[in-house]
Structure formats: C-alpha cells, structure tokens
Design a protein around this motif. Structure first.
Motif, mmCIF file in Angstrom:
data_model
loop_
_atom_site.group_PDB
_atom_site.id
_atom_site.type_symbol
_atom_site.label_atom_id
_atom_site.label_comp_id
_atom_site.label_asym_id
_atom_site.label_seq_id
_atom_site.Cartn_x
_atom_site.Cartn_y
_atom_site.Cartn_z
ATOM 1 N N PRO A 70 -68.140 39.090 37.548
ATOM 2 C CA PRO A 70 -67.903 40.054 36.475
ATOM 3 C C PRO A 70 -69.223 40.577 35.929
ATOM 4 O O PRO A 70 -70.231 39.877 35.906
ATOM 5 C CB PRO A 70 -67.135 39.256 35.423
ATOM 6 N N ASP A 72 -71.861 41.518 33.290
ATOM 7 C CA ASP A 72 -72.256 41.146 31.931
ATOM 8 C C ASP A 72 -73.456 42.012 31.550
ATOM 9 O O ASP A 72 -74.539 41.862 32.119
ATOM 10 C CB ASP A 72 -72.631 39.671 31.879
ATOM 11 N N THR A 75 -76.868 40.072 30.563
ATOM 12 C CA THR A 75 -77.660 39.383 31.586
ATOM 13 C C THR A 75 -78.011 40.278 32.768
ATOM 14 O O THR A 75 -78.983 40.020 33.456
ATOM 15 C CB THR A 75 -76.887 38.156 32.088
ATOM 16 N N ASN A 76 -77.237 41.300 33.003
ATOM 17 C CA ASN A 76 -77.478 42.179 34.147
ATOM 18 C C ASN A 76 -78.091 43.514 33.690
ATOM 19 O O ASN A 76 -77.574 44.571 33.964
ATOM 20 C CB ASN A 76 -76.179 42.459 34.903
#
Length: 81
Positions: A70, A72, A75-76
């Motif tokens: 998924p 995020d 964080t990404n």
C-alpha cells in the motif's frame, strides 16, 4: 474546301467528353485504391481488437493484490522533498 459547321460542333463536344472520360478513369482507379486501403485497415483493426481482448483477459486473470504494498505518502516521498 471549307469545314462544315457540323464538324466544328463535333470537335467542340469531343474534347470535354474526353476530359470527362479521363477524370472518370482516374476516379475509378482512386476508388479501387481507397477500397483496398479500407480492407487492409479493417483487417488491422480486427487484429488489434483481438490483441486488446487478450490483454484484458490477462489483466483480469492476474491477481494484482499480491506483491503490491500500500502507498504511504509519509514514507514513500519523492527525492525532491
């Protein structure tokens, strides 16, 4: 000897008729070429439709839920942030 008016009339009508015959011959050839092109494009479209159907079947049969994490946004992040 003088030309008769009948000969002049016939000569004046034959030139436009010959022009029309040349145009008709050209248009007949053009219509044949367009018909051939249309037939080729129709075949190509049929092939492309079959390929699209196969691709859709592959996508539908593939289980896309596995292996995809998924997203995020915290964080990404892209490198420019």
């Amino acid at each position: 000897m003088t030309k008769q008016p009948y000969d002049d009339d016939q000569a004046s009508f034959s030139a436009p008729i010959e022009d029309l015959q040349v145009r008709i011959a050209f248009l007949d050839d053009l219509v044949d070429q367009l018909n051939q092109q249309m037939a080729l494009q129709t075949q190509e479209i049929a092939i492309l439709k079959k390929q699209m159907q196969l691709l859709y079947q592959r996508v539908e049969s593939a289980d896309l839920s596995e292996g995809i994490a998924p997203f995020d946004p915290l964080t990404n992040r892209p490198p420019h942030y």
